[in-house]
Design a protein around this motif. Sequence first.
Motif, PDB file in Angstrom:
ATOM      1  N   LYS A  52       0.935  -1.093   0.090  1.00 58.44           N
ATOM      2  CA  LYS A  52      -0.129  -0.132  -0.101  1.00 58.44           C
ATOM      3  C   LYS A  52       0.842   1.282  -0.042  1.00 58.44           C
ATOM      4  O   LYS A  52       0.516   2.161  -0.611  1.00 58.44           O
ATOM      5  N   LEU A  53       1.853   1.131   0.727  1.00 59.03           N
ATOM      6  CA  LEU A  53       2.968   2.433   0.766  1.00 59.03           C
ATOM      7  C   LEU A  53       3.341   2.709  -0.545  1.00 59.03           C
ATOM      8  O   LEU A  53       3.901   3.776  -1.101  1.00 59.03           O
ATOM      9  N   ASP A  54       3.738   1.524  -1.267  1.00 59.95           N
ATOM     10  CA  ASP A  54       4.341   1.603  -2.517  1.00 59.95           C
ATOM     11  C   ASP A  54       3.695   2.365  -3.612  1.00 59.95           C
ATOM     12  O   ASP A  54       3.994   3.249  -4.073  1.00 59.95           O
ATOM     13  N   LYS A  55       2.367   2.177  -3.640  1.00 63.71           N
ATOM     14  CA  LYS A  55       1.452   2.628  -4.468  1.00 63.71           C
ATOM     15  C   LYS A  55       1.341   4.369  -3.913  1.00 63.71           C
ATOM     16  O   LYS A  55       1.219   5.189  -4.949  1.00 63.71           O
ATOM     17  N   MET A  56       1.260   4.506  -2.687  1.00 66.65           N
ATOM     18  CA  MET A  56       1.406   6.014  -2.159  1.00 66.65           C
ATOM     19  C   MET A  56       2.439   6.662  -2.700  1.00 66.65           C
ATOM     20  O   MET A  56       2.196   7.876  -2.974  1.00 66.65           O
ATOM     21  N   LEU A  57       3.812   6.056  -2.614  1.00 66.08           N
ATOM     22  CA  LEU A  57       4.700   6.623  -2.940  1.00 66.08           C
ATOM     23  C   LEU A  57       5.291   6.678  -4.347  1.00 66.08           C
ATOM     24  O   LEU A  57       6.411   7.055  -4.843  1.00 66.08           O
ATOM     25  N   SER A  58       4.565   5.960  -5.107  1.00 65.02           N
ATOM     26  CA  SER A  58       5.086   5.914  -6.832  1.00 65.02           C
ATOM     27  C   SER A  58       5.358   7.391  -7.233  1.00 65.02           C
ATOM     28  O   SER A  58       4.708   8.384  -7.228  1.00 65.02           O
ATOM     29  N   GLY A  59       6.770   7.242  -7.770  1.00 64.28           N
ATOM     30  CA  GLY A  59       7.232   8.541  -8.299  1.00 64.28           C
ATOM     31  C   GLY A  59       7.935   9.236  -7.226  1.00 64.28           C
ATOM     32  O   GLY A  59       8.735  10.415  -7.282  1.00 64.28           O
ATOM     33  N   HIS A  60       8.170   8.870  -5.972  1.00 62.52           N
ATOM     34  CA  HIS A  60       8.812   9.553  -4.641  1.00 62.52           C
ATOM     35  C   HIS A  60       9.826   8.805  -4.266  1.00 62.52           C
ATOM     36  O   HIS A  60      10.036   9.074  -3.068  1.00 62.52           O
ATOM     37  N   GLY A  61      10.459   7.830  -4.717  1.00 62.69           N
ATOM     38  CA  GLY A  61      11.512   7.102  -4.162  1.00 62.69           C
ATOM     39  C   GLY A  61      11.136   5.573  -3.802  1.00 62.69           C
ATOM     40  O   GLY A  61      11.914   5.052  -3.283  1.00 62.69           O
ATOM     41  N   GLY A  62       9.968   5.336  -4.263  1.00 60.94           N
ATOM     42  CA  GLY A  62       9.523   3.971  -3.647  1.00 60.94           C
ATOM     43  C   GLY A  62       9.020   3.721  -2.429  1.00 60.94           C
ATOM     44  O   GLY A  62       9.394   4.406  -1.376  1.00 60.94           O
ATOM     45  N   GLY A  63       8.362   2.538  -2.206  1.00 60.04           N
ATOM     46  CA  GLY A  63       7.956   2.001  -0.692  1.00 60.04           C
ATOM     47  C   GLY A  63       8.871   1.088  -0.196  1.00 60.04           C
ATOM     48  O   GLY A  63       8.260   0.495   0.570  1.00 60.04           O
ATOM     49  N   SER A  64      10.024   1.176  -0.288  1.00 65.83           N
ATOM     50  CA  SER A  64      11.014   0.063   0.374  1.00 65.83           C
ATOM     51  C   SER A  64      10.859   0.335   1.807  1.00 65.83           C
ATOM     52  O   SER A  64      10.491   1.414   2.426  1.00 65.83           O
ATOM     53  N   ALA A  65      11.226  -0.706   2.397  1.00 66.75           N
ATOM     54  CA  ALA A  65      11.051  -0.822   4.075  1.00 66.75           C
ATOM     55  C   ALA A  65      12.147   0.224   4.518  1.00 66.75           C
ATOM     56  O   ALA A  65      11.662   0.887   5.381  1.00 66.75           O
ATOM     57  N   GLU A  66      13.317   0.217   3.797  1.00 69.86           N
ATOM     58  CA  GLU A  66      14.307   1.143   4.275  1.00 69.86           C
ATOM     59  C   GLU A  66      13.976   2.630   4.146  1.00 69.86           C
ATOM     60  O   GLU A  66      14.418   3.559   4.987  1.00 69.86           O
ATOM     61  N   PHE A  67      13.396   2.958   3.035  1.00 69.35           N
ATOM     62  CA  PHE A  67      12.812   4.468   2.640  1.00 69.35           C
ATOM     63  C   PHE A  67      12.062   4.682   3.648  1.00 69.35           C
ATOM     64  O   PHE A  67      12.233   5.769   4.252  1.00 69.35           O
ATOM     65  N   VAL A  68      11.018   3.875   4.031  1.00 66.74           N
ATOM     66  CA  VAL A  68       9.808   4.265   4.836  1.00 66.74           C
ATOM     67  C   VAL A  68      10.270   4.349   6.194  1.00 66.74           C
ATOM     68  O   VAL A  68      10.175   5.424   6.831  1.00 66.74           O
ATOM     69  N   LYS A  69      11.194   3.108   6.440  1.00 68.23           N
ATOM     70  CA  LYS A  69      11.946   3.383   7.909  1.00 68.23           C
ATOM     71  C   LYS A  69      12.926   4.720   8.122  1.00 68.23           C
ATOM     72  O   LYS A  69      12.755   5.351   9.283  1.00 68.23           O
ATOM     73  N   ARG A  70      13.484   5.043   7.253  1.00 70.28           N
ATOM     74  CA  ARG A  70      14.355   5.963   7.338  1.00 70.28           C
ATOM     75  C   ARG A  70      13.701   7.558   7.775  1.00 70.28           C
ATOM     76  O   ARG A  70      13.826   8.339   8.327  1.00 70.28           O
ATOM     77  N   ILE A  71      12.562   7.770   6.779  1.00 72.87           N
ATOM     78  CA  ILE A  71      11.533   8.691   7.120  1.00 72.87           C
ATOM     79  C   ILE A  71      10.727   8.654   8.407  1.00 72.87           C
ATOM     80  O   ILE A  71      10.765   9.651   9.320  1.00 72.87           O
ATOM     81  N   VAL A  72      10.161   7.645   8.833  1.00 73.09           N
ATOM     82  CA  VAL A  72       9.376   7.441  10.029  1.00 73.09           C
ATOM     83  C   VAL A  72      10.232   7.461  11.435  1.00 73.09           C
ATOM     84  O   VAL A  72       9.862   7.963  12.251  1.00 73.09           O
TER      85      VAL A  72
END
Length: 192
Positions: free
Chosen positions: A107-127
Amino acid sequence: MSKTTESIQPTSGTSLVLASVTDAPESAFLNGLRSLFAQHELELIRHRVRCGTAINVARGGQHHGTVPFGYQERNGSMVIVQTKARIVKAMFSHVAKFGLGRSSLGKLDKMLSGHGGGSAEFVKRIVTNRAYYGVVRTKCHSLEVGIEPLFVDHDGFSYFRGSHEPLVSQSLWEKANARIVTTRSRRNNRPS
């Protein structure tokens, strides 16, 4: 034994004379001593630069380094980019509610399409980035910065209130981070 001398004129006006001895033991000792002083001065410069950056950011100045997703640098300050800020807020809400499981990442991948993808590491780095609730992290201490830190962690980092506008509340940040920890611990305790 041959000796050469060099005179150093510090800014205070006093003179310091260093003898350079070419015999091996004395020469090695003096070179080692000079190296220690040079290394110490380098560490002091690094520390002063880190503290200067932290003070600057805490007072609303330039962020130095990568500006967090959802912000941009404008006139030396971090300002919110509304389109990306909505994504960051939705990401925090989603992670606080569902954690970082496989279905959640889809679900996060769809939300983030075009903004770096929804990889767990990308999300974790932000959160896990405290800047999103308005906090600046530094290795400097309160006496060096001149501002009392909000807290100091076990690694010796001091956390100060930044002057940039937070994207999420501290309570939402804490809920999302708690879900990351529980998702990770459930995944690690799964039977093989």
